[in-house]
Design an enzyme around this catalytic site. Structure first.
Site, PDB file in Angstrom:
ATOM      1  N   ASP A  39     119.450  23.172 -12.433  1.00  0.00           N
ATOM      2  CA  ASP A  39     120.447  23.707 -13.379  1.00  0.00           C
ATOM      3  C   ASP A  39     119.834  24.685 -14.380  1.00  0.00           C
ATOM      4  O   ASP A  39     120.074  24.570 -15.591  1.00  0.00           O
ATOM      5  CB  ASP A  39     121.116  22.562 -14.153  1.00  0.00           C
ATOM      6  CG  ASP A  39     121.578  21.424 -13.284  1.00  0.00           C
ATOM      7  OD1 ASP A  39     122.002  21.680 -12.144  1.00  0.00           O
ATOM      8  OD2 ASP A  39     121.525  20.264 -13.744  1.00  0.00           O
ATOM      9  N   GLU A 198     131.797  22.988 -10.499  1.00  0.00           N
ATOM     10  CA  GLU A 198     131.034  22.800 -11.733  1.00  0.00           C
ATOM     11  C   GLU A 198     130.192  24.049 -12.005  1.00  0.00           C
ATOM     12  O   GLU A 198     130.264  25.047 -11.294  1.00  0.00           O
ATOM     13  CB  GLU A 198     130.115  21.584 -11.586  1.00  0.00           C
ATOM     14  CG  GLU A 198     129.105  21.714 -10.439  1.00  0.00           C
ATOM     15  CD  GLU A 198     128.391  20.419 -10.128  1.00  0.00           C
ATOM     16  OE1 GLU A 198     128.802  19.370 -10.645  1.00  0.00           O
ATOM     17  OE2 GLU A 198     127.418  20.463  -9.347  1.00  0.00           O
TER      18      GLU A 198
END
Length: 317
Positions: A39, A198
């Site tokens: 991420d 997401e």
């Protein structure tokens, strides 16, 4: 050209007698960070680039700290250490430190992050931290809207207005107050682009707003990145016809949950993302990579070549 030729030779050498690759990881560029990190949020401040990742390597993503990495050229990265430790620095969450983002405004650095499926904010005077919790509670508590309160991203428009994007299952947008540490939760805009899961990320180029996101699940080898565009930071966003723009291939699997950075003073862009660790990686063991990201003459994002190594680039303003 020499590197690409070598990669092709290595692919051919890797094929066994039955036409299967025996060693396919040799064609993938090395991860830019050592170990398992996911991420990644990449940014440029001053003369340096920075990456703020999730610390990976535990089933259920049970990490408790956030680190910062800096670079002068996008290739060599220095570990600046832990910038936020949930058990030490927070009173309201102790684990599941996920998917941070950072923004600079008012001479301060604002760090947004997921902690135990809430979204928090921390503030520092330097991009390397240390960061402190200014409000003593989540900025966006779990249960505020449908889906998980994770994956924050902040975009600051040309007029100084700041917008927080977040959410799993739905994409949510809320305008931040000028203090960057508060917002009106009653004014959250929620929508679901086709394929959205997401990892929202927003940037502006040549007057156009780009909303990017990850599709599928991070444990799925098909994990990938798509995008849409709009004339406003709050939409409506229209999904591009050519998607995904980032996906795995061959030895590279699960390429997604990205961020992008513009080299200051240029129209050169790079995308940071994670993939399954090579070899033997999975959705809990991921590594951070960077690739060039380009546009056509109409402003469409071109498909990213995940086998193209990142060149040495300076962040001089």
């Amino acid at each position: 050209m020499k590197q690409r030729f070598l990669a092709i030779v290595l692919v051919l050498v890797g094929f066994g007698s039955k036409g299967q690759t025996t060693v396919d990881s040799v064609v993938a560029p090395a991860a830019v960070l050592p170990g398992v990190f996911a991420d990644p949020h990449i940014a440029a401040f001053g003369k340096k680039f920075y990456i703020y990742p999730t610390t990976d390597g535990t089933v259920g993503w049970k990490g408790t700290t956030f680190s910062c990495w800096s670079s002068n050229d996008l290739r060599k990265w220095k570990n600046e250490g832990v910038i936020l430790d949930l058990p030490r620095d927070l009173t309201w969450a102790k684990e599941r430190a996920w998917a941070p983002a950072i923004a600079k405004k008012n001479g301060k650095y604002y760090f947004y992050y997921s902690a135990d499926v809430n979204i928090g904010v921390a503030v520092a005077d330097r991009p390397e931290g240390p960061f402190k919790d200014p409000i003593g509670k989540p900025l966006i508590p779990k249960g505020t809207v449908k889906g998980q309160m994770i994956d924050p991203m902040v975009f600051i428009d040309d007029d100084g207005s700041a917008y927080l994007y977040f959410g799993q299952g739905n994409c949510n947008i809320v305008k931040l107050n000028d203090d960057m540490i508060s917002c009106d939760l009653s004014k959250i805009i929620s929508f679901k682009p086709q394929g959205y899961n997401e990892g929202a990320f927003v940037f502006k180029r040549q007057g156009k707003y780009y909303l990017m996101w990850s599709e599928y699940d991070t444990r799925d080898p098909r994990y990938s990145v798509a995008y849409a565009t709009a004339d406003s930071p709050t939409g409506p966003f229209v999904k591009a016809e050519t998607n995904p723009v980032l996906k795995g291939s061959g030895a590279i699997k699960g390429a997604g949950h990205h961020s992008v950075v513009q080299v200051p003073g240029t129209d050169n862009w790079f995308i940071a993302y994670h993939r399954f660790k090579i070899p033997d990686g999975n959705g809990y063991n991921r590594e951070t990579c960077i690739s060039p990201m380009r546009f056509d003459n109409k402003g469409n994002i071109l498909p990213v070549d995940v086998f193209e190594p990142v060149p040495a680039v300076k962040a001089k303003r």
